[in-house]
Every structure is written in structure tokens, then in C-alpha cells.
Design an enzyme around this catalytic site. Structure first.
Site, PDB file in Angstrom:
ATOM      1  N   LYS A  52     -46.490  53.423-131.276  1.00 49.56           N
ATOM      2  CA  LYS A  52     -46.052  52.639-129.820  1.00 49.56           C
ATOM      3  C   LYS A  52     -46.983  51.306-129.579  1.00 49.56           C
ATOM      4  CE  LYS A  52     -44.564  57.104-127.577  1.00 49.56           C
ATOM      5  NZ  LYS A  52     -44.956  58.211-126.775  1.00 49.56           N
ATOM      6  N   GLN A  96     -49.313  61.256-123.228  1.00 48.65           N
ATOM      7  CA  GLN A  96     -48.497  61.708-124.463  1.00 48.65           C
ATOM      8  C   GLN A  96     -48.565  63.335-124.122  1.00 48.65           C
ATOM      9  OE1 GLN A  96     -47.118  60.224-127.001  1.00 48.65           O
ATOM     10  NE2 GLN A  96     -46.617  62.011-127.729  1.00 48.65           N
ATOM     11  N   ASP A 119     -41.722  56.908-119.106  1.00 49.31           N
ATOM     12  CA  ASP A 119     -41.269  57.905-119.780  1.00 49.31           C
ATOM     13  C   ASP A 119     -40.100  58.422-119.065  1.00 49.31           C
ATOM     14  OD1 ASP A 119     -42.240  58.436-122.360  1.00 49.31           O
ATOM     15  OD2 ASP A 119     -43.949  59.676-121.639  1.00 49.31           O
TER      16      ASP A 119
END
Length: 295
Positions: A52, A96, A119
Site C-alpha cells: 500500500k 490493518q 476502508d
């Protein structure tokens, strides 16, 4: 049979985002800034977060990686999230998953500012998505929609079967495929571990989206001729003949199923690369929404 090539499509999207960032720079605007928080040292998570960060560099975004030890308490992580929420330099951030056992994931997701939740997991954003309002769509479902759209896969009036009901893929996918518009307007069946006679249902499907995490689960006899198959599964399967000692395998028995399909995603190189590209797209959207709010 045509491959839904996520690797190529994700590169196209990154090129488009990079061009947009160049335009922002030329206008004297601040470029988007994505932060990622990782707790602990899970190998797969570290690799994913690393890719990322690289993707941010590739498109000209600023990025911040926040590494916290696996012993981090829930209070410490919530404090860090509060800092990121209040940091005006950061447009969007992700935490994460999975998190260590001492931390309540739900509490963490709830603590993220919905305007920075790139997200798309916060209930406020999930609710907006379900109501067809403009918001952040979770990156993997967003990537699947983008693949279907760019390859012109017809979804209107089609029967879509989603296998798996996770909050990250299965459930949002079932909502999105049934929404008005394109891709959408399909009749959706959401199946899961308690569904009886899944093969009876999948053989009637025009489009199958599988997100189970069970290697080679979907067999050729479960798929009708001409179906579209999207494989979200990604599992490391031990293989001594491979130099790495394993192979990456999807939910679909690709070799046999692909012979019957009109479109299919490969694993790897299908949905995976799209997820990171769409996270970047959400970060760009977060920046644009912020500019609009400040006007």
C-alpha cells in the site's frame, strides 16, 4: 473465456490517479495523504501494508506507516486513532486487520472518523452504501464493481450468487449487485456455511462471486456454461515443487471452471491488485470531499 485482468486494470487506475495528482499539484493543491496503522508483525499484513505504501509513492500520494507492537493495548490504539482523526495533514487512514486478541476490532472501527475511513468499514459508511448514498465503498467490493464495469460485464436482470457473507466482501457485494445502476440491477442470492444445496443455486447463477477462503471450492459442475466467475479467495497452499514452498490458490478450480465461463478472474492477479487501487481511489475521494467541505 476472457480474463478479468486485475493487474492490468489496477495499473490503468493508478495511472489515472497519478494524472489527477499531477493536476492537483499544478493547481497548488495539497496531494492526498494516506496513513496505515499496523499492530504486531504478522507477515501477510506487513507485506500487504508495504504494498500500500509503495502504491502511494507510485501515484504521488504522501503516506505514513504507523507500526505498533503486538503488545499494544486497546487504549493505546484508540489514542493513536484519535490523533489520526485530528491530524489535518492526513486525508484517510486504515487500521490493518486482524488485530491482536486484546483489542476489540469493532471498537477500533467505530473510533475511526467516517470522513477518513477509506476502508469503508465504519457503520456510517456501510449504512450510506446500503442506502445508495455517496460514500466510501470497501476496497475489495469496489474493485470488483470496477472490473465488471470496465470489461462491460452485463449485470442488469442477471442472477448473482455471492458465496460468503463477511462484512468485508460478501455482504457489501450482495448489496451493491442489487442496487440501481451499473454494475447492479441484478437479482442476488447470498449463500453461506448454512446454505443447503449450494451447487443447485450456483448452477443457476449468471454471475458467481466467491469469498470463502477455501481452496478450489467452486468446481466446474457447480457452474453453468457462460457464467461470470469472480474469485476473491486467496490461500497459501503448501507445494514442495514450488521454490517458495507454497502456491497461492483461489476459491475456484480455475483450470476446469475457466473452460465454462465467459469471464473469470485469475488468482493471483485478479481481485487482489484491484483492492489496493481502489483504496487509493477512496483516498483521492477523501481529499476531494475535504476540499468540498472547506469551501
Amino acid at each position: 473465456m476472457q480474463l478479468l485482468d486485475g493487474k492490468k486494470t489496477s495499473e490503468d487506475i493508478k495511472n489515472e490517479i497519478a494524472a489527477e495528482v499531477e493536476r492537483m499539484k499544478a493547481d497548488g493543491q495539497k496531494v492526498p495523504h494516506l496513513a496505515a496503522v499496523i499492530v504486531g508483525s504478522d507477515g501477510a499484513s506487513l507485506t500487504y501494508v508495504g504494498s500500500k505504501v509503495k502504491a502511494c509513492e507510485r501515484v504521488g500520494f504522501e503516506s505514513t506507516l504507523v507500526k505498533m507492537p503486538s503488545t499494544t493495548s486497546e487504549i493505546e490504539l484508540l489514542k493513536k486513532i484519535k490523533e489520526l482523526n485530528q491530524n489535518d495533514a492526513i486525508d484517510g487512514f486504515i487500521v490493518q486487520l486482524p488485530l491482536p486478541r486484546q483489542i476489540d476490532e469493532q471498537k477500533v472501527l467505530m473510533a475511526i472518523d467516517p470522513d477518513k475511513d477509506v476502508d469503508g468499514f465504519h457503520p456510517a459508511n456501510f449504512g450510506k452504501m446500503a442506502l445508495d448514498m455517496s460514500t466510501f465503498i470497501p476496497a475489495t467490493p469496489f474493485g470488483i464493481l470496477e472490473l465488471l464495469e470496465r470489461y462491460g460485464v452485463e449485470t442488469q436482470g442477471k442472477h448473482t450468487v455471492v458465496i460468503g457473507r463477511s462484512h468485508i466482501v460478501g455482504r457489501p457485494m450482495s448489496i451493491l449487485m442489487g442496487r440501481k445502476g451499473f454494475p447492479g440491477n441484478s437479482t442476488v442470492t447470498l449463500t453461506h456455511s448454512y446454505t443447503k444445496n449450494i451447487a443447485q443455486i450456483t448452477t443457476q447463477a449468471d454471475i458467481i462471486i466467491t469469498a470463502l477462503g477455501v481452496p478450489n471450492y467452486l468446481k466446474a459442475e457447480m457452474v453453468k456454461d457462460g457464467a461470470v466467475v469472480v474469485d476473491v479467495g486467496i490461500t497459501r497452499v503448501p507445494d514442495e515443487t514450488n521454490p517458495k514452498g507454497y502456491v497461492i490458490t483461489g476459491d475456484v478450480d480455475f483450470e476446469n471452471v475457466s473452460k465454462k465461463t465467459s469471464f473469470i478472474t485469475p488468482v493471483p492477479g485478479g481481485v487482489g491488485p484491484m483492492t489496493i487501487a481502489m483504496l487509493l481511489k477512496n483516498t483521492l475521494l477523501a481529499r476531494e470531499m475535504r476540499i468540498a467541505r472547506e469551501k
